[in-house]
Design an enzyme around this catalytic site. Sequence first.
Site, PDB file in Angstrom:
ATOM      1  CE  LYS A  76      -3.947   2.082   2.471  1.00 51.46           C
ATOM      2  NZ  LYS A  76      -4.913   1.939   3.581  1.00 51.46           N
ATOM      3  CB  SER A 151      -8.261   3.939   2.591  1.00 52.18           C
ATOM      4  OG  SER A 151      -7.462   3.271   3.559  1.00 52.18           O
ATOM      5  CB  SER A 175      -8.805   1.060   5.397  1.00 53.22           C
ATOM      6  OG  SER A 175      -9.534   2.233   5.209  1.00 53.22           O
TER       7      SER A 175
HETATM    8  N1  GLN Z   1     -13.556   4.561   5.798  1.00 57.66           N
HETATM    9  C1  GLN Z   1     -12.997   5.031   7.041  1.00 57.66           C
HETATM   10  C2  GLN Z   1     -12.566   6.460   6.888  1.00 57.66           C
HETATM   11  O1  GLN Z   1     -12.763   7.013   5.840  1.00 57.66           O
HETATM   12  C3  GLN Z   1     -11.865   4.165   7.465  1.00 57.66           C
HETATM   13  C4  GLN Z   1     -10.640   4.413   6.689  1.00 57.66           C
HETATM   14  C5  GLN Z   1      -9.492   3.588   7.150  1.00 57.66           C
HETATM   15  O2  GLN Z   1      -9.656   2.577   7.824  1.00 57.66           O
HETATM   16  N2  GLN Z   1      -8.297   4.048   6.829  1.00 57.66           N
HETATM   17  O3  GLN Z   1     -12.046   7.057   7.793  1.00 57.66           O
END
Ligand code: GLN
Length: 484
Positions: A76, A151, A175
């Site tokens: 990532k 994400s 995410s």
């Molecule tokens: N979807 C959540 C957010 O937008 C979690 C994102 C994540 O876990 N990095 O904050």
Amino acid sequence: MHNKTLAELAAGLARKEFSSRELTQHFLDRIQRFDGELNSFVTVCAAQALQQADAADAMRTAGNASALTGVPFAQKDIFCTQGVKTACGSKMLDNFIAPYNAAVIEKFNAAGAVMLGKTNMDEFAMGSSNETSFYGPVKNPWDKTKVPGGSSGGSAAAVAARLAPAATGTDTGGSIRQPAALCNLTGLKPTYGRVSRWGMIAFASSLDQAGPMAQTAEDAALMLNAMSGHDARDSTSIVHPVPDYTATLGASIAGLRIGLPKQYFGEGLDAGVAKIIAAAISELEKLGATVVDIDLPASDLAVPAYYVIAPAECSSNLSRFDGVRFGHRCDNPKDLTDLYKRSRAEGFGAEVKRRIMVGTYALSAGYYDAYYLQAQKVRRLIKSDFERAFEKCDVIAGPTSPSVAFGLGEKQANPIAMYLSDIYTIATNLAGLPGMSLPAGFEKNLPVGLQLIGNYWSEARLLNVAHRYQQVTDWHRRVPAEFA
Ligand code: GLN
């Protein structure tokens, strides 16, 4: 070759059925062929990957190979990678070449793993659809009109399309698990403090945790073996023994008590998804598990508390991007204030700005008590809910996501609808608990993920339950026809 699991590839390398160079070239060719459309990688490191592959082949010849030696991975783009662009999905870091490797990357390197490239992601990991990335959205390999989740959407799509055998993700509110669910992968968010955050670009430091995104629980266990461990450079990294996560995969789950929180099966859950989750749970019962009802009364407060705490932490973490030390700098600033203002206005996207504003507001004098402190109290309630639940059960099960993958663009205009994608995953991060998602079936031809949540340090147990389930099901083996 690309439909083999990481464990199978490791075995093939050990038996010298193919070299790491051949394997790496095979995946590089697939990236070249398919990724123009999917957009799962932002950087492909072809030359470096082949060099690493040769080094891995040499390591093997010298008798120094471990399970990950010579296996190609996608990383990532939130992890700093020395000499390789590390943009975290943002224009702000579009010009950033990291001068050092994140702890996670060091560990993969030490194991002799190969890095195929860096995967696309929501900007600074803020999102549930990979649509906030400066580098454009990623398409879901199961249906290219749908989002892959976020994400870690690039990592999820890359593995789902078999452009990489496995990938890393990070999970602040879901995410790893939500994109794993939407793309038919096995993903695990470890206990907070299990994996070093050093060199992983911070979003919300008290919630962020890195973990594996793989085809199977066995593959996730192999990766977690390499990724885990104390790191003095991360002050929240915990000294706790690292077991061999593969050692207990096959253990019986007879007598395992599975807690079903009523709050995870109520309104808002897609009926088709609910059916698949129920079927998955009966499968676990057939393996000897028993089911108990549990109550997580503060569940409704998890999303609101998260959207105070995460933005508060992000507003602080992202203040370092000021146009001076790192990242994007505007042209011809008039003075210092103009430099800060325009660099940040130009460098950050809309969602990141929204969070910085919400977070700055929540932390400001006069509002701190009403919002931030209140959210911290809710966080405590959520943790206590789980503590009580784990007196009655060993593992909690439910859906990872309330629905299957939604359409690209569908929720972009409605941040609240987007935030609700993580309604079942966020509480785990607030409590610091480990959680995972595994393939459990298909609804409208799109994958559904079963979520398992465990008590602190119960990763081995979660992987064991997931592995037993994968021995009697084959959902995790399915690949989208175009990429098979
Ligand atoms: N979807 C959540 C957010 O937008 C979690 C994102 C994540 O876990 N990095 O904050």
